[in-house]
Scaffold this motif. Structure first.
Motif, PDB file in Angstrom:
ATOM      1  N   ALA A  48      -8.572  -6.048  -1.452  1.00 60.88           N
ATOM      2  CA  ALA A  48      -8.948  -5.369  -0.212  1.00 60.88           C
ATOM      3  C   ALA A  48     -10.262  -4.634  -0.403  1.00 60.88           C
ATOM      4  N   THR A  49     -11.108  -4.671   0.606  1.00 62.59           N
ATOM      5  CA  THR A  49     -12.383  -3.971   0.576  1.00 62.59           C
ATOM      6  C   THR A  49     -12.369  -2.693   1.397  1.00 62.59           C
ATOM      7  N   LEU A  50     -11.341  -2.484   2.229  1.00 64.94           N
ATOM      8  CA  LEU A  50     -11.246  -1.295   3.072  1.00 64.94           C
ATOM      9  C   LEU A  50      -9.795  -1.055   3.432  1.00 64.94           C
ATOM     10  N   HIS A  51      -9.332   0.169   3.198  1.00 64.12           N
ATOM     11  CA  HIS A  51      -7.989   0.578   3.589  1.00 64.12           C
ATOM     12  C   HIS A  51      -8.090   1.298   4.932  1.00 64.12           C
ATOM     13  N   SER A  52      -7.474   0.738   5.952  1.00 64.94           N
ATOM     14  CA  SER A  52      -7.570   1.280   7.306  1.00 64.94           C
ATOM     15  C   SER A  52      -6.203   1.704   7.800  1.00 64.94           C
ATOM     16  N   ARG A  53      -6.191   2.719   8.643  1.00 65.20           N
ATOM     17  CA  ARG A  53      -4.953   3.173   9.292  1.00 65.20           C
ATOM     18  C   ARG A  53      -5.320   3.921  10.561  1.00 65.20           C
ATOM     19  N   ILE A  54      -4.344   4.013  11.454  1.00 62.74           N
ATOM     20  CA  ILE A  54      -4.522   4.682  12.744  1.00 62.74           C
ATOM     21  C   ILE A  54      -3.526   5.828  12.820  1.00 62.74           C
ATOM     22  N   ASN A  67     -15.054   7.518   1.892  1.00 63.39           N
ATOM     23  CA  ASN A  67     -14.087   7.598   2.983  1.00 63.39           C
ATOM     24  C   ASN A  67     -14.798   7.807   4.316  1.00 63.39           C
ATOM     25  N   HIS A  68     -14.217   7.243   5.361  1.00 62.46           N
ATOM     26  CA  HIS A  68     -14.803   7.326   6.697  1.00 62.46           C
ATOM     27  C   HIS A  68     -13.729   7.777   7.677  1.00 62.46           C
ATOM     28  N   VAL A  69     -14.180   8.257   8.828  1.00 59.57           N
ATOM     29  CA  VAL A  69     -13.279   8.728   9.863  1.00 59.57           C
ATOM     30  C   VAL A  69     -13.870   8.371  11.215  1.00 59.57           C
ATOM     31  N   ALA A  70     -13.004   8.067  12.159  1.00 59.05           N
ATOM     32  CA  ALA A  70     -13.379   7.793  13.547  1.00 59.05           C
ATOM     33  C   ALA A  70     -12.340   8.463  14.439  1.00 59.05           C
ATOM     34  N   ILE A  71     -12.793   9.108  15.496  1.00 58.94           N
ATOM     35  CA  ILE A  71     -11.907   9.906  16.342  1.00 58.94           C
ATOM     36  C   ILE A  71     -12.129   9.513  17.796  1.00 58.94           C
ATOM     37  N   LEU A  72     -11.023   9.266  18.507  1.00 59.19           N
ATOM     38  CA  LEU A  72     -11.055   8.926  19.924  1.00 59.19           C
ATOM     39  C   LEU A  72     -10.182   9.900  20.695  1.00 59.19           C
ATOM     40  N   GLN A 127     -13.514   3.153  -6.340  1.00 55.76           N
ATOM     41  CA  GLN A 127     -12.498   3.502  -5.354  1.00 55.76           C
ATOM     42  C   GLN A 127     -12.727   2.719  -4.067  1.00 55.76           C
ATOM     43  N   ILE A 128     -11.643   2.155  -3.549  1.00 58.28           N
ATOM     44  CA  ILE A 128     -11.738   1.395  -2.303  1.00 58.28           C
ATOM     45  C   ILE A 128     -11.870   2.375  -1.146  1.00 58.28           C
ATOM     46  N   PRO A 129     -12.854   2.192  -0.264  1.00 57.43           N
ATOM     47  CA  PRO A 129     -13.025   3.124   0.862  1.00 57.43           C
ATOM     48  C   PRO A 129     -11.803   3.129   1.773  1.00 57.43           C
ATOM     49  N   SER A 130     -11.585   4.261   2.392  1.00 62.16           N
ATOM     50  CA  SER A 130     -10.459   4.441   3.310  1.00 62.16           C
ATOM     51  C   SER A 130     -10.996   4.898   4.656  1.00 62.16           C
ATOM     52  N   LEU A 131     -10.571   4.202   5.714  1.00 63.44           N
ATOM     53  CA  LEU A 131     -10.993   4.515   7.084  1.00 63.44           C
ATOM     54  C   LEU A 131      -9.802   5.078   7.844  1.00 63.44           C
ATOM     55  N   LEU A 132      -9.951   6.292   8.337  1.00 63.54           N
ATOM     56  CA  LEU A 132      -8.924   6.958   9.127  1.00 63.54           C
ATOM     57  C   LEU A 132      -9.401   7.040  10.574  1.00 63.54           C
ATOM     58  N   THR A 133      -8.685   6.376  11.462  1.00 62.10           N
ATOM     59  CA  THR A 133      -9.002   6.396  12.891  1.00 62.10           C
ATOM     60  C   THR A 133      -7.973   7.263  13.604  1.00 62.10           C
ATOM     61  N   ILE A 134      -8.425   8.332  14.225  1.00 63.80           N
ATOM     62  CA  ILE A 134      -7.549   9.317  14.859  1.00 63.80           C
ATOM     63  C   ILE A 134      -7.663   9.183  16.377  1.00 63.80           C
ATOM     64  N   ILE A 135      -6.517   9.149  17.040  1.00 62.04           N
ATOM     65  CA  ILE A 135      -6.448   9.119  18.505  1.00 62.04           C
ATOM     66  C   ILE A 135      -5.790  10.421  18.959  1.00 62.04           C
ATOM     67  N   SER A 170     -10.736  -2.486  17.356  1.00 58.61           N
ATOM     68  CA  SER A 170     -12.068  -3.116  17.394  1.00 58.61           C
ATOM     69  C   SER A 170     -13.011  -2.449  16.396  1.00 58.61           C
ATOM     70  N   TYR A 171     -12.959  -1.128  16.313  1.00 60.68           N
ATOM     71  CA  TYR A 171     -13.830  -0.421  15.370  1.00 60.68           C
ATOM     72  C   TYR A 171     -13.436  -0.724  13.925  1.00 60.68           C
ATOM     73  N   ILE A 172     -12.134  -0.790  13.658  1.00 60.79           N
ATOM     74  CA  ILE A 172     -11.679  -1.111  12.302  1.00 60.79           C
ATOM     75  C   ILE A 172     -12.119  -2.520  11.912  1.00 60.79           C
ATOM     76  N   HIS A 173     -12.026  -3.455  12.848  1.00 62.29           N
ATOM     77  CA  HIS A 173     -12.476  -4.826  12.566  1.00 62.29           C
ATOM     78  C   HIS A 173     -13.970  -4.857  12.281  1.00 62.29           C
ATOM     79  N   LYS A 174     -14.733  -4.074  13.006  1.00 64.87           N
ATOM     80  CA  LYS A 174     -16.176  -4.011  12.776  1.00 64.87           C
ATOM     81  C   LYS A 174     -16.482  -3.421  11.409  1.00 64.87           C
ATOM     82  N   MET A 175     -15.800  -2.350  11.039  1.00 68.34           N
ATOM     83  CA  MET A 175     -16.045  -1.727   9.742  1.00 68.34           C
ATOM     84  C   MET A 175     -15.586  -2.617   8.597  1.00 68.34           C
ATOM     85  N   ALA A 176     -14.507  -3.373   8.801  1.00 65.96           N
ATOM     86  CA  ALA A 176     -14.046  -4.285   7.748  1.00 65.96           C
ATOM     87  C   ALA A 176     -15.077  -5.366   7.460  1.00 65.96           C
TER      88      ALA A 176
END
Length: 380
Positions: free
Chosen positions: A201-207, A65-70, A19-27, A165-171
């Motif tokens: 794709a190695t990472l699925h990212s969304r904001i 799966n990963h998550v980041a919150i701002l 499964q391709i990892p998924s990064l969810l960035t929440i603002i 910036s965080y998504i680019h770093k994780m990618a």
């Protein structure tokens, strides 16, 4: 083994089996004035509780799966999870000392927090870490807020920049290891074994943006710069509006292929909006019918007075928008001398050509055309 079952499972790429990892960035929009306006319908404490359920559901979909919150505050953007390596200077100034604060990661909790996490055996450790980090950072942000920080607007553009910036770093962290020492021609292990895996794709990212305030016209340029950067990186920007009219975020969802929903009529249904409208990532949405926008407000903000305008003047060189003619007809951004031409003149009206009438046969008018050259005999 391949000869026995006639399959080539050993030659499959890792992306086809794993499964391709998924990064969810929440603002989170933490504007105090906006939350005070909807406190009777949805206080911020219940909103954070519903948001934690949404975060836990995203993490439960896969172990990778990963998550980041701002938090987007009126005058700054602050990391809630993971904790920023740079301490908040506003929190330091409120404490009264200017000493450097030691960097604490998510795992580096205080003694009381560790005891709290280890004391609950019915909670998944990662869920407990995320919850403790969010509540601790959010409480520190609220305590460090002064009356001078209570502006009616929110710094969404700064939060979007930090998220990208965080998504680019994780990618980069999820990219395959480089096997070539030549920086001009880097190759990875996956590309040497399977050339088709290079485009995978190695990472699925969304904001995801939880908005409770209106869009600030003064932030139009930095917000659109972040939106176009997200569109270029194929990162969708989703927005759930609980209060106000975030015009720029509505445009961001349209440009990046994200989802925009307005829950201003029923803020109490926040959890239902989160679970049914925003839980699926960009890859899963290809198999679902996602909600769409009926209409999009494409109005822009002028570069001179930062006012949202319906019609204006556009520089032909740098595409800057002005609500009125600049002084001396000179672009305020690039300095180009603009030629307005015959602005304000009435448009020329071209008269329509009259159609020629068909000629009458044998001079007899008012009769039906029969196609015959002779007229109808008249009785004597």
């Amino acid at each position: 083994m391949n000869r026995i079952d006639a399959s080539e499972h050993y030659n499959e790429s890792p992306s086809a089996t794993n499964q391709i990892p998924s990064l969810l960035t929440i603002i989170i929009d933490t504007n105090p004035r906006a939350w005070a306006a909807i406190a009777d319908h949805l206080p911020i404490s219940k909103a954070v509780a519903n948001l934690l359920v949404f975060v836990n559901a995203h993490l439960a979909f896969g172990n990778d799966n990963h998550v980041a919150i701002l938090a987007a505050h009126p005058n700054r953007a602050v990391w809630l999870y993971p904790k920023s390596p740079n301490p908040d200077r506003h929190a330091r100034s409120s404490n009264g000392d200017g000493q450097d604060v030691e960097m604490t990661d998510v795992d580096g909790q205080q003694d009381g927090e560790v005891a709290e996490l280890s004391g609950s055996a019915n909670k998944y450790p990662q869920f407990a870490q995320v919850e403790t980090s969010i509540l601790t950072s959010l409480r520190s942000l609220i305590d460090s807020t002064t009356p001078s920080d209570l502006n009616p607007t929110t710094l969404i553009s700064g939060a979007l920049t930090l998220a990208l910036s965080y998504i680019h770093k994780m990618a980069h962290a999820f990219e395959p290891a480089k096997t070539s020492s030549d920086p001009a021609n880097p190759t990875s292990a996956s590309t040497t074994s399977d050339p088709t895996a290079a485009s995978a794709a190695t990472l699925h990212s969304r904001i995801f943006v939880l908005s409770v305030s209106d869009s600030e016209p003064a932030q139009y340029i930095p917000t659109m710069n972040a939106v176009f950067a997200a569109s270029h990186a194929r990162i969708p920007v989703d927005t759930l509006s609980l209060y106000g009219t975030p015009t720029f975020l509505q445009q961001a969802a349209f440009i990046t292929g994200g989802t925009f929903l307005s829950a201003a009529s029923n803020p109490r249904g926040l959890l239902s909006y989160l679970m049914f409208g925003f839980l699926a990532d960009a890859e899963a949405r290809k198999s679902l019918i996602i909600p769409t926008q009926d209409s999009v407000d494409f109005r822009a903000a002028c570069f001179c007075h930062r006012n949202v305008v319906d019609t204006g003047f556009v520089c032909s060189i740098c595409l800057s928008i002005f609500c009125e003619v600049p002084e001396n007809a000179e672009c305020l951004t690039c300095g180009t001398k603009l030629a307005l031409g015959n602005y304000g003149a009435k448009p020329a009206v071209v008269p329509r050509k009259k159609k020629k009438k068909k000629g009458r046969v044998n001079g007899v008018g008012g009769r039906e055309e029969t196609g015959s050259a002779t007229g109808t005999p008249v009785p004597g």
